[in-house]
Design an enzyme around this catalytic site. Structure first.
Site, PDB file in Angstrom:
ATOM      1  N   LYS A  76       0.869  -1.186   0.000  1.00  0.00           N
ATOM      2  CA  LYS A  76       0.000   0.000   0.000  1.00  0.00           C
ATOM      3  C   LYS A  76       0.900   1.229   0.000  1.00  0.00           C
ATOM      4  O   LYS A  76       1.942   1.236   0.677  1.00  0.00           O
ATOM      5  CB  LYS A  76      -0.886  -0.048   1.257  1.00  0.00           C
ATOM      6  CG  LYS A  76      -1.898   1.088   1.358  1.00  0.00           C
ATOM      7  CD  LYS A  76      -2.781   0.919   2.599  1.00  0.00           C
ATOM      8  CE  LYS A  76      -3.860   1.982   2.705  1.00  0.00           C
ATOM      9  NZ  LYS A  76      -4.716   1.812   3.899  1.00  0.00           N
ATOM     10  N   SER A 151      -9.688   1.837   2.962  1.00  0.00           N
ATOM     11  CA  SER A 151      -8.796   2.597   2.113  1.00  0.00           C
ATOM     12  C   SER A 151      -7.763   1.759   1.384  1.00  0.00           C
ATOM     13  O   SER A 151      -7.148   2.240   0.435  1.00  0.00           O
ATOM     14  CB  SER A 151      -8.068   3.656   2.949  1.00  0.00           C
ATOM     15  OG  SER A 151      -7.220   3.023   3.902  1.00  0.00           O
ATOM     16  N   SER A 175      -9.998  -0.616   7.118  1.00  0.00           N
ATOM     17  CA  SER A 175      -9.433  -0.469   5.776  1.00  0.00           C
ATOM     18  C   SER A 175      -8.707  -1.664   5.196  1.00  0.00           C
ATOM     19  O   SER A 175      -8.355  -1.643   4.023  1.00  0.00           O
ATOM     20  CB  SER A 175      -8.486   0.729   5.741  1.00  0.00           C
ATOM     21  OG  SER A 175      -9.237   1.890   5.576  1.00  0.00           O
TER      22      SER A 175
END
Ligand code: GLN
Length: 489
Positions: A76, A151, A175
Site C-alpha cells: 500500500k 482505504s 481499511s
C-alpha cells in the site's frame, strides 16, 4: 500460476519448478494488461522487481529456502519505500521519494520478497471506497462499476485480480477488512502493537495497524510470520514473543465457542450477507464449534467515538505537511503564512481537510472534554464489552460489511460513507485482531465474514479462518470478467 497462493508459489520455487523471474514477469504482464482498467497501482517498479527476482533466484541457488524468497508483493502506498515514490494517495506527497524503508517494507525485503509496486488508496487512508485518492478511484475487479472498498482498495483489488501474490494494507477503522470483503480476498488486521508502524505514514496513531491482504488465511499467516515482531523504533510496538502463525493453523475447532453479536445481525444488514454468514456458521458447527448470541451493548457508539478520536489524531499527525520539508509546496508564496495556507489548501483533498477541521475542533480548549475525553471514555466501554464477551466465547463472528460493494459515485454524503465501517471500527478502538474472509457472492459480488479474537490471539483467528477455508471453496472464487485477461504464464 498468477492465481496461485503464496504457499503454492513458495513450494514451486523450492522444488525448482519455476523461477522468481518467471513469476515476477507474469505479474508484470498482468499489471500491464489490467492496471489501466483497475487503477490498483500508483507505481509499478518493473526494473527493480526483475532485478530483485534475479537476486532471489541466485540466493535460492545457494540453498536459501526462506518461504517468501522471490514471491512478488505489492505495498500500500502508505508505506515508505526507499527510492520509490510514496504518495499516500495525496497530492501533498505526489513528488515524495522516500529516503528510507518502513519497518514492514524492510522485513519483506529481508525475507527476499519482490516489490512489484505501490498500490492506490484513499488519501491518507481516509475513506471506505478508494474514491478520495488523488490518483483516481480504483475499480472493483468483480464489477468495474463498483468500488473496491477502502482505504486499502488498491491492495485488495490487486490481490483479487491476480496482479500480485500478496499485498500489505493498513487498518484504522476497517481499511484492510472492508476492501477484502468487497474484493473477495482475505484481509487480516493484527492486534495494535503487533506490527511496527515505523515508516507507515500516520493517520490516527492509536488505531493504525498494518496487516496482510492475501488469497487465503494460510498466506496471511505466512505474511504475519514476516511482519510481526518488536521494533524498538516504534514505541507502541509490543515486546511479546511472535508465534509461528503457520504452525498453529491445523488446530481442531472441536469445542470452539463462537459468539455472534446481536447488534451485527440487526436492521441494516442485507439479507444476502446475513445468509452467507449464517451458511459459514453452519460449516463451523459441522467442524465442532458451538454458536451463541452475545451482546456488545456499546457497539452503536463506535462510529461516533471513532469519528472524534481518528480526526483528532489525524489533525495532529497531518500538521507536518506544511510545504517546508517535503512534498507539495504552492507556487510563489508571498510569505510564510501564505505558503502554509495555500500549500495545505491545494495539497490536501476535501475529505482530508474535513477531518483536519473536525479534529482541530474536537481538541480545542472548551470542546476537548465534551468531545475528545468523552470519546475516549466510550472507547473504554467498548473495550470492556469485548472483555466481557471473551469470558464466554473464543471468537466473535459476524458480517464484515452490511452489504456488497456499492456503485462508484453513489455515496456523496460523508456520514453514509462513515457508516460503512459499522461492524469493523469497534475492533480498532479495542486494539483487537480480526480477519475478513470470503463467504460467497451475491449478484456477482463477494461478501465477507468477520472473525475477531482476544488481545494478541492472532494465531487463533488465523486458525479459525484457515479451518473454514480447508473445508470450503469460497476463497477460491474469482471475478469471472477477468478470466479472459492475458498475463497467465
Ligand atoms: N473508513 C474509515 C475512515 O475513513 C477507516 C479507514 C481506515 O481504516 N484507514 O476513517
Amino acid at each position: 500460476m498468477i492465481n496461485s497462493t503464496v504457499a503454492e508459489l513458495s513450494a514451486a520455487l523450492a522444488a525448482g519448478d519455476i523461477s522468481s523471474v518467471e513469476i515476477t514477469q507474469a505479474y508484470l504482464n498482468r499489471i500491464a494488461d489490467l492496471n489501466g482498467e483497475l487503477n490498483a497501482f500508483i507505481t509499478v517498479c518493473e526494473e527493480s522487481a526483475l532485478r530483485q527476482a534475479a537476486q532471489a533466484d541466485a540466493a535460492r541457488a545457494t540453498g536459501n529456502n526462506s518461504p517468501l524468497l522471490g514471491i512478488p508483493l505489492a505495498h500500500k502506498d502508505i508505506f515508505c519505500s526507499k527510492d520509490v515514490l510514496t504518495t499516500c494517495g495525496s497530492r501533498m506527497l505526489h513528488n515524495f521519494i522516500s529516503p528510507y524503508n518502513a519497518a514492514v517494507v524492510e522485513r519483506f525485503n529481508d525475507a527476499g520478497a519482490v516489490l512489484l509496486g505501490k498500490t492506490n488508496m484513499d488519501e491518507f487512508a481516509m475513506g471506505s471506497s478508494n474514491e478520495t485518492s488523488f490518483y483516481g478511484a480504483v475499480k472493483n475487479p468483480w464489477n468495474n462499476e463498483c468500488v473496491p472498498g477502502g482505504s486499502s482498495g488498491g491492495s485488495a483489488a490487486a490481490v483479487a485480480a491476480d496482479l500480485c501474490a500478496m499485498a500489505t494494507g493498513t487498518d484504522t477503522g476497517g481499511s484492510i477488512r472492508q476492501p477484502a470483503a468487497f474484493c473477495g480476498v482475505t484481509g487480516f488486521k493484527p492486534s495494535y502493537g503487533r506490527v511496527s508502524r515505523w515508516g507507515m505514514i500516520a493517520f490516527a496513531s492509536s488505531l493504525d495497524q498494518a496487516g496482510p491482504i492475501a488469497k487465503s488465511a494460510e498466506d496471511a499467516a505466512i505474511m504475519m510470520n514476516t511482519m510481526a515482531g518488536l521494533d524498538i523504533k516504534d514505541s507502541t510496538s509490543i515486546d511479546k514473543p511472535v508465534e509461528d502463525y503457520t504452525a498453529s493453523l491445523n488446530k481442531s475447532l472441536q469445542g470452539l465457542r463462537i459468539g455472534i453479536p446481536k447488534q451485527h445481525f440487526a436492521k441494516g444488514l442485507s439479507a444476502e450477507v446475513e445468509q452467507a454468514v449464517r451458511n459459514a456458521l453452519a460449516e463451523y458447527e459441522k467442524l465442532g464449534a458451538s454458536i451463541k448470541e452475545i451482546d456488545l451493548p456499546n457497539s452503536h457508539l463506535s462510529v461516533s467515538a471513532y469519528y472524534v478520536v481518528a480526526p483528532a489524531e489525524a489533525s495532529a499527525n497531518l500538521s507536518r505537511f506544511d510545504g517546508v520539508r517535503y512534498g507539495y509546496r504552492c507556487e510563489d508564496p508571498v510569505d510564510l503564512e501564505d505558503m502554509y495556507k495555500r500549500t495545505r489548501s491545494e495539497g490536501f483533498g476535501e475529505e482530508v481537510k474535513r477531518r483536519i477541521l473536525i479534529g482541530t475542533y474536537a481538541l480545542s480548549a472548551g470542546f476537548y472534554d465534551a468531545y475528545y475525553r468523552k470519546a475516549q471514555k466510550i472507547r473504554r466501554l467498548i473495550k470492556e464489552d469485548f472483555n466481557s464477551a471473551f469470558k464466554e466465547v473464543d471468537v466473535i463472528v459476524g458480517p464484515t460489511s452490511p452489504h456488497t460493494a456499492f456503485k462508484l459515485g453513489s455515496k456523496s454524503d460523508p456520514v453514509s460513507m462513515y457508516l460503512e465501517d459499522i461492524y469493523t471500527i469497534a475492533v480498532n478502538l479495542a486494539g483487537l485482531p480480526a480477519i475478513s474472509i470470503p463467504v460467497g457472492t451475491a449478484n456477482g459480488l463477494p461478501m465477507g465474514m468477520h472473525i475477531v479474537g482476544g488481545d494478541f490471539e492472532e494465531a487463533k483467528v488465523l486458525n479459525v479462518a484457515h479451518q473454514l477455508q480447508q473445508n470450503s471453496d469460497w476463497h477460491k472464487q474469482k471475478p469471472a470478467v477477468l478470466a479472459s485477461a492475458k498475463g497467465e504464464a
